[in-house]
Design a protein around this motif. Structure first.
Motif, short mmCIF file in Angstrom:
data_model
loop_
_atom_site.label_atom_id
_atom_site.label_comp_id
_atom_site.label_asym_id
_atom_site.label_seq_id
_atom_site.Cartn_x
_atom_site.Cartn_y
_atom_site.Cartn_z
N MET A 1 -10.40 27.53 -25.83
CA MET A 1 -10.03 27.56 -24.41
C MET A 1 -11.30 27.41 -23.56
SD MET A 1 -7.36 30.78 -24.67
CE MET A 1 -6.60 30.77 -23.07
N PHE A 2 -11.14 26.82 -22.39
CA PHE A 2 -12.21 26.73 -21.38
C PHE A 2 -13.46 25.95 -21.84
CE2 PHE A 2 -9.77 30.65 -20.77
CZ PHE A 2 -9.13 30.31 -19.59
N TRP A 3 -13.24 24.69 -22.17
CA TRP A 3 -14.36 23.81 -22.52
C TRP A 3 -13.93 22.39 -22.21
CZ3 TRP A 3 -13.77 19.88 -26.15
CH2 TRP A 3 -12.59 19.93 -26.90
N GLU A 4 -14.92 21.48 -22.15
CA GLU A 4 -14.56 20.06 -22.05
C GLU A 4 -15.61 19.20 -22.75
OE1 GLU A 4 -14.29 19.45 -17.79
OE2 GLU A 4 -16.34 18.70 -17.72
N ALA A 5 -15.15 18.05 -23.23
CA ALA A 5 -16.07 17.09 -23.84
C ALA A 5 -16.80 16.38 -22.71
CB ALA A 5 -15.28 16.09 -24.68
N VAL A 6 -18.12 16.14 -22.89
CA VAL A 6 -18.84 15.47 -21.81
C VAL A 6 -19.06 13.98 -22.10
CG1 VAL A 6 -19.93 17.60 -20.99
CG2 VAL A 6 -21.14 16.16 -22.63
N GLY A 7 -18.52 13.50 -23.21
CA GLY A 7 -18.50 12.04 -23.41
C GLY A 7 -19.50 11.50 -24.41
N ASP A 8 -20.49 12.30 -24.84
CA ASP A 8 -21.47 11.77 -25.79
C ASP A 8 -21.50 12.64 -27.06
OD1 ASP A 8 -22.43 14.06 -24.75
OD2 ASP A 8 -24.35 13.26 -24.06
N GLY A 9 -20.35 13.24 -27.37
CA GLY A 9 -20.26 14.11 -28.55
C GLY A 9 -20.56 15.56 -28.21
N ARG A 10 -21.19 15.76 -27.05
CA ARG A 10 -21.48 17.15 -26.66
C ARG A 10 -20.28 17.75 -25.93
NH1 ARG A 10 -27.00 17.06 -23.46
NH2 ARG A 10 -25.92 15.38 -22.37
N VAL A 11 -20.21 19.09 -25.94
CA VAL A 11 -19.15 19.77 -25.19
C VAL A 11 -19.78 20.81 -24.27
CG1 VAL A 11 -17.41 19.47 -27.01
CG2 VAL A 11 -18.77 21.56 -26.94
N ARG A 12 -19.09 21.09 -23.18
CA ARG A 12 -19.54 22.13 -22.25
C ARG A 12 -18.55 23.29 -22.35
NH1 ARG A 12 -24.05 22.85 -19.11
NH2 ARG A 12 -23.95 20.74 -18.22
N CYS A 13 -19.07 24.50 -22.62
CA CYS A 13 -18.21 25.69 -22.66
C CYS A 13 -18.20 26.33 -21.27
CB CYS A 13 -18.73 26.67 -23.71
SG CYS A 13 -17.77 28.20 -23.78
N PHE A 14 -17.01 26.67 -20.80
CA PHE A 14 -16.87 27.31 -19.49
C PHE A 14 -16.34 28.74 -19.60
CE2 PHE A 14 -16.37 22.75 -18.48
CZ PHE A 14 -17.41 22.63 -17.56
N LEU A 15 -16.54 29.35 -20.75
CA LEU A 15 -16.01 30.70 -20.92
C LEU A 15 -16.89 31.72 -20.19
CD1 LEU A 15 -13.90 32.52 -22.16
CD2 LEU A 15 -15.07 32.35 -24.34
N CYS A 16 -18.21 31.56 -20.30
CA CYS A 16 -19.07 32.50 -19.58
C CYS A 16 -20.08 31.72 -18.75
CB CYS A 16 -19.73 33.50 -20.52
SG CYS A 16 -21.31 33.03 -21.21
N TYR A 17 -20.77 32.45 -17.89
CA TYR A 17 -21.66 31.80 -16.92
C TYR A 17 -22.84 31.07 -17.55
CZ TYR A 17 -19.51 33.14 -12.53
OH TYR A 17 -18.66 33.23 -11.46
N ARG A 18 -23.04 31.22 -18.84
CA ARG A 18 -24.11 30.42 -19.46
C ARG A 18 -23.76 28.93 -19.48
NH1 ARG A 18 -28.36 33.11 -21.49
NH2 ARG A 18 -28.01 35.32 -21.82
N ARG A 19 -22.47 28.65 -19.52
CA ARG A 19 -21.97 27.27 -19.51
C ARG A 19 -22.76 26.39 -20.50
NH1 ARG A 19 -21.45 27.46 -13.05
NH2 ARG A 19 -23.30 28.67 -13.41
N CYS A 20 -22.80 26.81 -21.74
CA CYS A 20 -23.61 26.11 -22.74
C CYS A 20 -23.15 24.66 -22.91
CB CYS A 20 -23.48 26.79 -24.10
SG CYS A 20 -24.10 28.47 -24.14
N LEU A 21 -24.15 23.77 -23.00
CA LEU A 21 -23.91 22.37 -23.34
C LEU A 21 -24.26 22.25 -24.82
CD1 LEU A 21 -23.18 19.60 -22.20
CD2 LEU A 21 -25.59 19.27 -21.63
#
Ligand code: SF4
Length: 342
Positions: A1-21
């Motif tokens: 839950m709470f993530w999206e693919a950014v288009g180059d194989g990487r994903v961004r997590c939106f679960l916590c404020y770190r928003r890890c790429l």
């Protein structure tokens, strides 16, 4: 839950404020969310490191169903790296392990053991959000309450999703929210999201209690405390329970002494002067400030002995037995048998 693919194989997590790429094959800061072939997976769904019944006072929640029992669950991992973590052996684990449970099993264990609710605790519940969310929904249907013990770094969207099932939260500050303290001892770049989380929780009707771990020499500045307390007073209300917690040497801060009780008492005095009406001192069993006093007439209304409630002077509607003042307490006080705890 709470993530999206950014288009180059990487994903961004939106679960916590770190928003890890997170690149392909790698994990996020919390070490329990991994990008596998361009999709973000949780590695700790139902993989629990603790399942046991606690007094709710241990969270600490002193004004929410006092005297009740909660089934406490945790996984490994955390989105903070606190050098003084008392649960570092699970929170800072690099290996993922635990015993497997389904959400409905946890609810059954809670009911079978006479718990009144479930507490997501010991490590940061945000990072095992999916399991907490599924469990909380079932627990609510079975008339159990749900409480988080959290560092408050959850993003607003997950908070909105879980809020209908989340009854109470203990939000933990350390070093009174001082930014340098967060950066140096907790690897947290910015403390301001915690305040945003608190506002969001209040708006969504989550019952809030706040703790502040006072670390001697590094995190015991009265000016920082005053700033934090003023913010709580103005934004959450003067009757928000506020717990000043004593530090004991743990993990990477073994060479520091425990916080002197006098330091905690000075902090408590400052918090009370600044306007908070329910200030507690924690991790000092037997201290006068583990009791609840009526903010109107000053009479003791809940007597505690550690996590045990030894007496009350409250009516069924949580009014002071002396002056009739209605206290900020949710749920009636339960008398737990002392032998249950030891
Ligand atoms: S939950 Fe974990 S992976 Fe997601 S943003 Fe926070 S630290 Fe990063």
């Amino acid at each position: 839950m709470f993530w999206e693919a950014v288009g180059d194989g990487r994903v961004r997590c939106f679960l916590c404020y770190r928003r890890c790429l997170i690149p392909e094959g790698k994990k996020g800061f919390c070490n329990v969310r991994q990008n596998i072939e361009g999709k973000l997976y949780t590695l700790v769904y139902g993989l629990l490191t603790a399942v046991n019944v606690d007094p709710i006072e241990k969270k600490p929640l002193f004004h929410f169903h006092p005297g009740s029992n909660v089934l406490s669950i945790s996984t490994v991992g955390c989105n903070f790296h606190c050098m003084f973590c008392q649960n570092w052996n699970i929170s800072q684990q690099r290996n993922v392990f635990g015993r497997e449970y389904k959400p409905e099993e946890i609810v059954s264990v809670a009911l079978e053991n006479g718990a009144d609710g479930i507490s997501y605790t010991y490590n940061e519940p945000t990072i095992f959000f999916e399991f907490a969310y599924d469990t909380a929904k079932i627990a609510k249907r079975k008339k159990l309450f749900n409480t988080f013990v959290t560092n408050g770094y959850m993003m607003p969207e997950p908070l909105k999703a879980i809020a209908p099932y989340l009854d109470a939260a203990t939000v933990d500050f350390k070093g009174s929210g001082n930014l340098n303290f967060h950066r140096k001892y907790m690897s947290v770049p910015d403390a301001s999201p915690i305040f945003e989380t608190l506002i969001e929780m209040k708006e969504r009707g989550v019952f809030i209690e706040i703790t502040d771990l006072i670390v001697p020499q590094y995190g015991d500045n009265l000016a920082d405390l005053e700033k934090l307390v003023k913010w709580i007073n103005e934004n959450l209300g003067s009757e928000t329970p506020f717990h000043l917690l004593r530090f004991y040497p743990h993990y990477l801060l073994q060479d520091l002494p425990s916080t002197p009780v006098k330091t905690l008492e000075k902090a408590a005095e400052k918090a009370a002067e600044t306007g908070l009406r329910h200030v507690y001192i924690g991790n000092v069993p037997g201290h006068k400030l583990e009791n609840t006093f009526c903010p109107h007439c000053g009479v003791k209304v809940i007597s505690r002995d550690g996590f045990y409630i030894s007496g009350t002077n409250l009516s069924n509607s949580n009014k002071c037995g002396n002056c009739g003042y209605k206290l900020n307490i949710e749920g009636n006080v339960k008398r737990r048998n002392r032998f249950y705890l030891f």
